[in-house]
Design an enzyme around this catalytic site. Sequence first.
Site, short mmCIF file in Angstrom:
data_model
loop_
_atom_site.label_atom_id
_atom_site.label_comp_id
_atom_site.label_asym_id
_atom_site.label_seq_id
_atom_site.Cartn_x
_atom_site.Cartn_y
_atom_site.Cartn_z
N GLU A 441 0.84 -1.22 0.00
CA GLU A 441 0.00 0.00 0.00
C GLU A 441 0.86 1.25 0.00
OE1 GLU A 441 -2.82 0.36 -0.99
OE2 GLU A 441 -3.21 -1.74 -0.56
C1 LIG Z 1 2.84 -9.76 0.11
C2 LIG Z 1 2.61 -8.61 -0.82
C3 LIG Z 1 1.32 -8.28 -1.18
C4 LIG Z 1 1.09 -7.23 -2.07
N1 LIG Z 1 -0.20 -6.95 -2.49
C5 LIG Z 1 -0.39 -6.09 -3.54
C6 LIG Z 1 -1.66 -5.95 -4.15
O1 LIG Z 1 -2.64 -6.53 -3.72
N2 LIG Z 1 -1.77 -5.15 -5.24
C7 LIG Z 1 -0.71 -4.48 -5.76
O2 LIG Z 1 -0.86 -3.80 -6.76
N3 LIG Z 1 0.53 -4.58 -5.19
C8 LIG Z 1 0.70 -5.37 -4.10
N4 LIG Z 1 1.95 -5.50 -3.52
C9 LIG Z 1 3.05 -4.72 -4.05
C10 LIG Z 1 3.47 -3.60 -3.08
O3 LIG Z 1 2.48 -2.63 -2.99
C11 LIG Z 1 4.83 -3.07 -3.60
O4 LIG Z 1 5.78 -4.08 -3.37
C12 LIG Z 1 5.23 -1.78 -2.92
O5 LIG Z 1 4.36 -0.74 -3.28
C13 LIG Z 1 6.67 -1.36 -3.26
O6 LIG Z 1 6.94 -1.49 -4.62
P1 LIG Z 1 8.25 -2.29 -5.07
O7 LIG Z 1 8.21 -3.60 -4.39
O8 LIG Z 1 8.32 -2.30 -6.54
O9 LIG Z 1 9.44 -1.47 -4.47
P2 LIG Z 1 10.16 -0.20 -5.15
O10 LIG Z 1 9.15 0.75 -5.64
O11 LIG Z 1 11.18 -0.69 -6.11
O12 LIG Z 1 10.89 0.45 -3.90
C14 LIG Z 1 12.14 -0.04 -3.38
C15 LIG Z 1 12.61 0.89 -2.25
O13 LIG Z 1 12.82 2.22 -2.79
C16 LIG Z 1 12.05 3.16 -2.07
N5 LIG Z 1 11.54 4.18 -2.99
C17 LIG Z 1 11.06 3.98 -4.24
N6 LIG Z 1 10.67 5.15 -4.77
C18 LIG Z 1 10.88 6.09 -3.85
C19 LIG Z 1 10.68 7.51 -3.81
N7 LIG Z 1 10.15 8.16 -4.82
N8 LIG Z 1 11.02 8.16 -2.68
C20 LIG Z 1 11.54 7.50 -1.61
N9 LIG Z 1 11.77 6.18 -1.60
C21 LIG Z 1 11.44 5.48 -2.70
C22 LIG Z 1 10.92 2.37 -1.42
O14 LIG Z 1 10.41 3.00 -0.26
C23 LIG Z 1 11.61 1.05 -1.13
O15 LIG Z 1 12.29 1.13 0.10
C24 LIG Z 1 2.19 -6.50 -2.59
C25 LIG Z 1 3.49 -6.83 -2.19
C26 LIG Z 1 3.71 -7.87 -1.33
C27 LIG Z 1 5.11 -8.23 -0.97
#
Ligand SMILES: Cc1cc2nc3c(=O)[nH]c(=O)nc-3n(C[C@H](O)[C@H](O)[C@H](O)COP(=O)(O)OP(=O)(O)OC[C@H]3O[C@@H](n4cnc5c(N)ncnc54)[C@H](O)[C@@H]3O)c2cc1C
Length: 601
Positions: A441
């Site tokens: 989220e």
């Molecule tokens: C168990 C699980 C359930 C999930 N359920 C859903 C779901 O139902 N629907 C859905 O769509 N997604 C879902 N997700 C996905 C989840 O919302 C994302 O994993 C999350 O939003 C982070 O995206 P990412 O993993 O690509 O990390 P990234 O976006 O690659 O981020 C990596 C790191 O960089 C930091 N970062 C990135 N951009 C910025 C910025 N602009 N400023 C500061 N810091 C930044 C982040 O805080 C993080 O620490 C789920 C994930 C998991 C693991």
Amino acid sequence: MPSYTAPTRDARFILNEMLDLAGYAHLPGFEMATPDVSDAVLGEGGKFCSEVLAPLNRTGDEEGCTRHDDGSVTTPAGFKQAYGQFVEAGWGTISAPEEFGGQGMPHALGFALEEFISSANQAFGMYPGLTNGAVSALIAKGSQEQKDMYLPKMISGEWSGTMNLTEPQCGTDLGMIRTKAEPQADGSYAVTGTKIFISAGEHDLTENIIHLVLAKTPGAPDSTKGISLFVVPKFLVNEDGSVGERNGVVCGSIEEKMGIHGNSTCLLNYDGAKGWLVGEENKGLAAMFIMMNAARLGVGIQGLSQAEAAYQNAVAYALDRRQGRALTGPAEPDAQADPIFVHPDVRRMLMDAKAFTEGMRALCLWGALQVDLSHKAETEEEREKADLIIGLLTPVIKGYGTDKGYEVATNMQQVFGGHGYIREWGMEQFVRDARIAQIYEGTNGVQAMDLCGRKLAQKGGAGIQAFFKMVGDEVEQARGDETLGPLAEPLGKALAEQQASTMWFMSNAMQNPNHLGAGAHHYMHMMGIVTLGFMWLRMAKVAQTKRAEGADDAAFYETKLATARYFMDRYLPDVGAFRRKIESGSDSMMALGEEAFATAA
Ligand SMILES: Cc1cc2nc3c(=O)[nH]c(=O)nc-3n(C[C@H](O)[C@H](O)[C@H](O)COP(=O)(O)OP(=O)(O)OC[C@H]3O[C@@H](n4cnc5c(N)ncnc54)[C@H](O)[C@@H]3O)c2cc1C
């Protein structure tokens, strides 16, 4: 095996005594939530959580979800029966609109039950939880036809919902979405692409799954400005509302993950699946934000829920486990050793947890009341104020609530010593399950940036000014009072530290935006503490009044006052440290280049 008892007394205190829901009986829906009705909901709902959902928490974790060769997914044993009971009792319908078959009662009551469900079994609670988010988006942006087609069955729980944002190359930065939606002659769209990490993406609990999917139409801008929202049912819906042909969306795999094993986290392949635009083309992100805001409050509650469940078990263990003697001399001289409860360091962890869970519960339910007031308050001014405040506090409830919730869960594991690390006691599951809430989220880093980069400046800073006034007024009213004054004074100081940090951002972040990014996490935590302090002052005020009235249950109110004192003593001082971190800016944080991070052999 851990146990769970729904904290109904505390929820009743907040809803009936602190928030006085009965005092809003002139607003639609509130008239139904009389203290008798809400007590019955909390009592019966809490019983269902303790007796039906909690026993499935551990077994669900061990068994997990199973994907079959045809892409279907089976949830752990017992989940389907429990879900049937959940639907039959109408637990998911409490605060949903009556127009679509809900009970129309306040969110404040619905959220109280949501906490119990999540404490008992977070993985289970996510199935109806995700549906709630999808329902909010359809209510806000769906056409009448879409609402009539999907909402009654989603609200009843016969069908569930999902949110499909994430793709392999994009999580936080949704502008990089590649899923395509091609317009078709019949007004529908053919949706093609791969979504990952989709919670409750495929399962056997409901007859149909209604996916809400972000995708781009041909020629749309390749940024967040080109995202549209589509509703894509797993099974197409016939004109008479019955379930029809299978749509082109299949679960390709389910993730092996750290926790919430009972919830299926799916990779979904969309291959020309039939979907329909929700709201306007290229305005999908705004629609998704509605869904995410509802879901973010729900995730904040997850932080509270795991802290609470872990806390209850740690208290029982601390009273039972005997090691060493009290520093002040044996507490139970006839026994070989004292219960570990006597040790200040153990008590520190338990008091920290107690002060957090009760404060956070008050914040979540008060926040839910703001959601209600933002829709139902009598005047436009009151609705706008509630909307402003809850918009400002949503990232705090999600970000601070889940960071601290996780910390509390690990501290409760610590109370068990080595036994906390061993699976048999079940404490490590609370830690594993709590961890995800900091990530999904929108990660907590993103929540902090939402708070500092967007919400503080929104409407010329009207939200944060309203917040300062609200907390400041409460502090002023309490000053001079024998019991409340000593609680209000440090809160007033902490509020002043937060105001100074806000000013520091205003003076420094324009010239160097990294200063804002470097302090955002600390600011979110600082605001979380000040907000919980505000809740504790309000709870203390009620407790003091009850005490003065000679109300029954005197021990409950005395305990509230003592816990309020602990919060002010032990949480508020951190606000000053956060201020100093914020004011150190970003220079030392950003000084080193890539090469300096390389490990030299
Ligand atoms: C168990 C699980 C359930 C999930 N359920 C859903 C779901 O139902 N629907 C859905 O769509 N997604 C879902 N997700 C996905 C989840 O919302 C994302 O994993 C999350 O939003 C982070 O995206 P990412 O993993 O690509 O990390 P990234 O976006 O690659 O981020 C990596 C790191 O960089 C930091 N970062 C990135 N951009 C910025 C910025 N602009 N400023 C500061 N810091 C930044 C982040 O805080 C993080 O620490 C789920 C994930 C998991 C693991």
